[in-house]
Design a protein around this motif. Structure first.
Motif, short mmCIF file in Angstrom:
data_model
loop_
_atom_site.label_atom_id
_atom_site.label_comp_id
_atom_site.label_asym_id
_atom_site.label_seq_id
_atom_site.Cartn_x
_atom_site.Cartn_y
_atom_site.Cartn_z
N VAL A 154 8.85 -0.76 12.35
CA VAL A 154 7.74 -1.03 11.63
C VAL A 154 8.20 -1.41 10.02
CG1 VAL A 154 5.48 0.23 10.55
CG2 VAL A 154 6.55 0.97 12.74
N LEU A 155 7.41 -2.30 9.81
CA LEU A 155 7.89 -2.87 8.44
C LEU A 155 6.59 -2.49 7.32
CD1 LEU A 155 9.56 -4.62 6.30
CD2 LEU A 155 8.10 -6.60 7.20
N LEU A 156 6.78 -1.56 6.37
CA LEU A 156 6.03 -1.13 5.46
C LEU A 156 5.92 -2.02 4.35
CD1 LEU A 156 7.01 2.73 5.53
CD2 LEU A 156 5.39 1.50 6.97
N LEU A 157 4.73 -2.66 4.08
CA LEU A 157 4.65 -3.65 3.00
C LEU A 157 3.59 -3.11 1.97
CD1 LEU A 157 4.70 -6.93 5.00
CD2 LEU A 157 6.45 -6.28 3.53
N ASP A 158 4.19 -3.17 0.67
CA ASP A 158 3.03 -2.61 -0.40
C ASP A 158 2.86 -3.71 -1.25
OD1 ASP A 158 1.33 -1.14 -2.19
OD2 ASP A 158 2.93 0.51 -2.53
N GLU A 159 1.48 -4.27 -1.13
CA GLU A 159 1.09 -5.19 -2.09
C GLU A 159 2.26 -6.56 -2.10
OE1 GLU A 159 -1.68 -5.10 -4.03
OE2 GLU A 159 -1.73 -2.94 -4.35
N PRO A 160 2.40 -7.16 -0.91
CA PRO A 160 3.34 -8.40 -1.00
C PRO A 160 2.81 -9.54 -1.88
CG PRO A 160 2.22 -8.01 1.26
CD PRO A 160 1.94 -6.80 0.40
N SER A 161 1.52 -9.49 -1.85
CA SER A 161 0.99 -10.82 -2.57
C SER A 161 0.84 -10.58 -4.01
CB SER A 161 -0.09 -11.31 -2.08
OG SER A 161 -1.40 -10.25 -2.43
N MET A 162 1.15 -9.42 -4.53
CA MET A 162 1.09 -9.02 -5.80
C MET A 162 1.55 -10.03 -7.08
SD MET A 162 1.38 -5.20 -7.82
CE MET A 162 3.23 -5.16 -7.21
N GLY A 163 0.79 -10.40 -7.70
CA GLY A 163 1.35 -11.47 -8.78
C GLY A 163 1.89 -12.75 -8.54
N LEU A 164 1.52 -13.04 -7.18
CA LEU A 164 1.73 -14.49 -6.36
C LEU A 164 0.64 -15.50 -6.88
CD1 LEU A 164 3.59 -13.74 -3.20
CD2 LEU A 164 4.48 -13.79 -5.62
N ALA A 165 1.30 -16.86 -7.19
CA ALA A 165 0.10 -17.86 -7.25
C ALA A 165 -0.51 -18.16 -5.92
CB ALA A 165 0.92 -19.12 -7.63
#
Ligand SMILES: Nc1ncnc2c1ncn2[C@@H]1O[C@H](COP(=O)(O)OP(=O)(O)OP(=O)(O)O)[C@@H](O)[C@H]1O
Ligand SMILES: [Mg+2]
Length: 252
Positions: A154-165
């Motif tokens: 399982v991959l836990l991802l916290d806000e991977p899109s944060m701050g991205l264009a």
């Protein structure tokens, strides 16, 4: 079921951050947690990965009660983490950061390394660059690539899109989809509820430390309450300044 979070309560001092959260993740799924700031999404992920202790409740992973297992052992057991704030080693090169991700494995990791570079060509271009000098988006890619090096279940991802264009947001989401397609189960926390619900199979809505709704993601996309609270009222929001930019498919 691969991951089962059962009625967990978590406190920061006297403050109850999680008041009985239950979440289930089946093998092969993308499950997303959405909710307002402070709802408890990050705390839920941190508790699953072992960075926070729980007051009560249980976490079952791959048939094993991991509620009291130290975080590094959870990584070995197959819980991959790309934490909020990235957590990469800034002074080390991209390449060495990736290799660090495989520290828990005893077998050769050249296959995973090749795969990480294939998923993130930007990292391949910058393999000898110090990680701390990369842009925010590149560091996010590195954090995900590094988590994949451990071959997590399982991959836990916290806000991977944060701050991205915007274009990079699209890219990160399609990479997450590809990672899932290749067999990794994903538990995703996102501020960008619209994108997360489009990507996920199922979703949970958190409010002040509780799950207030859980359903197939497509259902929540059509849910008037969810639209009003998390999807900009379902009015087909235009993001200012995006007009005239190339659509992601035009760049592929
Ligand atoms: N280290 C801490 N000490 C005290 N309270 C904390 C701590 N970390 C989080 N909290 C509190 O716990 C609650 C849940 O926080 P959490 O970070 O899990 O929310 P979140 O859903 O991830 O929010 P966001 O969308 O803003 O990232 C919040 O009320 C927050 O203030
Ligand atoms: Mg958070």
């Amino acid at each position: 079921m691969l991951l089962e979070v059962k009625d967990i309560h978590v406190h920061y001092g006297k403050i109850a951050a999680l008041k009985g959260i239950s979440v289930e993740v089946n093998e092969g799924e993308i499950v997303t947690l959405i909710g307002a700031n402070g709802a408890g999404k990050t705390t839920t992920l941190k508790t699953i990965s072992g960075l926070r202790g729980l007051t009560s409740g249980r976490i079952i992973f791959d048939g094993q009660d991991i509620s009291k297992m130290p975080g590094h052992k959870r990584v070995v057991a197959g819980l991959g983490q790309a934490p909020e704030g990235r957590g990469i080693f800034p002074g080390m090169t991209v390449h060495d950061n990736l290799l660090m991700g495989a520290y828990a494995r005893t077998t050769n990791s050249s296959k995973e390394l090749a795969e990480a570079y294939e998923l993130f060509p930007r990292l391949a271009e910058r393999r000898d660059q110090a990680a701390g000098t990369m842009s925010g988006g590149e560091q996010q890619m590195l954090a995900i690539g590094r988590a994949l090096m451990a071959k997590p279940k399982v991959l836990l991802l916290d806000e991977p899109s944060m701050g991205l264009a915007p274009l990079l947001v699209q890219q990160i989401f399609s990479i997450i989809e590809e990672i899932n397609r290749r067999g990794t189960t994903v538990l995703l926390v996102e501020q960008n509820a619209q994108q997360a619900l489009k990507l996920a199979h199922r979703a949970y809505v958190l409010e002040t430390g509780k799950v207030v709704k859980s359903a197939p993601a497509a259902e929540l996309l059509d849910d008037p309450d969810v639209q009003a609270a998390y999807l900009g009222g379902g009015m087909g929001h235009e993001v200012p300044g995006q007009a005239g930019q190339a659509a992601p498919e035009e760049r592929a």
